[in-house]
Design a protein around this motif. Structure first.
Motif, PDB file in Angstrom:
ATOM      1  N   ASP A 291       0.885  -1.156   0.000  1.00  0.00           N
ATOM      2  CA  ASP A 291       0.000   0.000   0.000  1.00  0.00           C
ATOM      3  C   ASP A 291       0.919   1.200   0.000  1.00  0.00           C
ATOM      4  O   ASP A 291       1.611   1.455   0.988  1.00  0.00           O
ATOM      5  N   ARG A 296      -0.391   7.927  -0.608  1.00  0.00           N
ATOM      6  CA  ARG A 296      -1.292   8.530   0.375  1.00  0.00           C
ATOM      7  C   ARG A 296      -0.754   9.875   0.868  1.00  0.00           C
ATOM      8  O   ARG A 296      -1.516  10.816   1.111  1.00  0.00           O
ATOM      9  N   PRO A 314      -6.841   3.572  -2.867  1.00  0.00           N
ATOM     10  CA  PRO A 314      -7.813   4.386  -2.138  1.00  0.00           C
ATOM     11  C   PRO A 314      -8.889   4.933  -3.064  1.00  0.00           C
ATOM     12  O   PRO A 314      -8.613   5.249  -4.232  1.00  0.00           O
ATOM     13  N   VAL A 344      -8.063  11.950  -3.949  1.00  0.00           N
ATOM     14  CA  VAL A 344      -8.170  10.899  -2.936  1.00  0.00           C
ATOM     15  C   VAL A 344      -8.235  11.538  -1.561  1.00  0.00           C
ATOM     16  O   VAL A 344      -7.413  12.393  -1.233  1.00  0.00           O
ATOM     17  N   SER A 346      -7.986  10.224   2.211  1.00  0.00           N
ATOM     18  CA  SER A 346      -7.682   9.056   3.031  1.00  0.00           C
ATOM     19  C   SER A 346      -7.752   9.423   4.498  1.00  0.00           C
ATOM     20  O   SER A 346      -7.078  10.339   4.955  1.00  0.00           O
TER      21      SER A 346
END
Length: 373
Positions: A291, A296, A314, A344, A346
């Motif tokens: 991941d 992120r 995500p 995105v 998160s």
């Protein structure tokens, strides 16, 4: 942070040098201190540590120095002084010998597997390594995997787990006060900047990304920023040498043909955040993945996200077929053309979940002979 709080031992590298796991441990230690938990890091990569790292010895970081057996004995001593232990690894190969000592560990321990390449590396390991890693995993109070497919592989192919947690290793970075100077300069001659980061290996699809950006330059003024980190594998120093050299040749060739390419090596976490904050689109072009923390972080700092469909991404990321030039070109073009594309959000915060787990384990952990750190 109270003086009576029992110590928690993190086993893994601590910056510098920089890398995904080391930065994760650094940020996790910061959050633990803020939550009143005492922490120490057992660092197995200390033999060639620079002076800045040596200054930390005797405090937060406990160096593991010398031959493997000396490191193992020093680590076991630290484990005996700790109430909870957390082992961090990518494919766990550097921790395999701990499986022999796993039955001796009185403290509850957690194992985190950070990399999506673990299934592939598992298939290459010799029987003894597999046996030891299986013992380490099977006896863990909890095993943390960065995505669901990795957790499924571990429980199905390696050992039944007492407890499995799927936690992307994302702890939000501090927002930078300024944009990196190299990116600010690039912005003056580009309408949009595409960023990618990682190791110069085939899996990261840097050559495919270069070709997609090259094709888009016919219609858009696009800059390309690449942040690369040197590959290393202590168990096989030559494993990636040819592959890395090939990818770096492709990068240098593209840089020679364009003044809108910035390549940086071994960037520290704070500087990397200042790079991300100045870019428009972050690309993750991997065939296999865990991941991506960098993904992120980029989203957290305002980048639009374009990512391969190698694993679940995500919500909001623009997906494309891994290493497919045409599909990648389409996704980048869409991200550059629409402000809302690839956005995105998160809400993952690995530290909060882990701190909660530590408190739970501390409540049942046996007392040690020494809790001094």
């Amino acid at each position: 942070m109270t003086a009576s709080a029992p110590p928690i031992l993190q086993v893994g590298g601590y910056p510098p040098p920089y890398g995904g796991i080391t930065v994760h441990i650094q940020r996790l230690c910061r959050e633990m201190a803020g939550a009143g938990l005492r922490v120490r890091v057992a660092d197995p990569y200390s033999d060639d540590a620079p002076a800045g790292k040596r200054a930390l010895w005797g405090g937060l970081v406990a160096p593991l120095i010398g031959r493997p057996w000396r490191k193992a004995l020093a680590l076991l001593k630290l484990c005996r002084e700790s109430r909870v232990i957390h082992f961090h690894g990518s494919a766990l190969e550097n921790l395999w010998m701990l499986g022999i000592a796993a039955p001796l560990l009185r403290a509850p321990y957690v194992v985190s597997i950070h990399s999506g390449n673990f299934p592939g590396r598992w298939s290459e390991m010799r029987a003894l390594k597999r046996l030891c890693i299986r013992s380490l995993i099977a006896r863990a109070s909890a095993v943390v995997c960065v995505n669901a497919s990795l957790a499924d592989f571990v429980s199905r192919e390696i050992a039944p787990l007492r407890r499995s947690l799927v936690l992307p290793a994302f702890i939000p970075p501090e927002r930078p006060a300024t944009i990196h100077a190299a990116i600010a300069s690039l912005r003056e001659r580009c309408d949009a900047i595409v960023l990618s980061s990682g190791f110069p290996l085939d899996n990261y699809g840097i050559d495919t990304l270069i070709e997609a950006v090259r094709q888009l330059r016919g219609t858009r003024r696009i800059g390309l920023a690449l942040v690369l980190y040197a590959t290393s594998d202590p168990t096989n120093p030559d494993r990636y040498r040819e592959e890395e050299a090939r990818v770096r040749r492709a990068v240098e060739a593209f840089r020679a043909e364009s003044d809108a390419v910035v390549v940086m090596d071994g960037v520290a976490p704070e500087a990397f955040s200042s790079i991300q904050a100045g870019c428009d689109v972050f690309v993750r072009n991997t065939r296999f993945d865990g991941d991506s923390v960098a993904l992120r972080e980029a989203a957290h700092l305002g980048c639009r996200i374009v990512a391969s469909d190698a694993v679940a991404r995500p919500p909001g990321a623009l997906l494309f077929r891994a290493h497919d030039v045409g599909d990648l070109r389409r996704a980048i073009d869409e991200a550059c053309g629409r402000e809302d594309a690839g956005r995105v959000v998160s809400d993952v915060d690995n530290a909060k979940a882990l701190i909660s787990l530590y408190r739970e384990l501390l409540a049942t952990a046996p007392r040690t002979r020494s809790t001094a750190v």
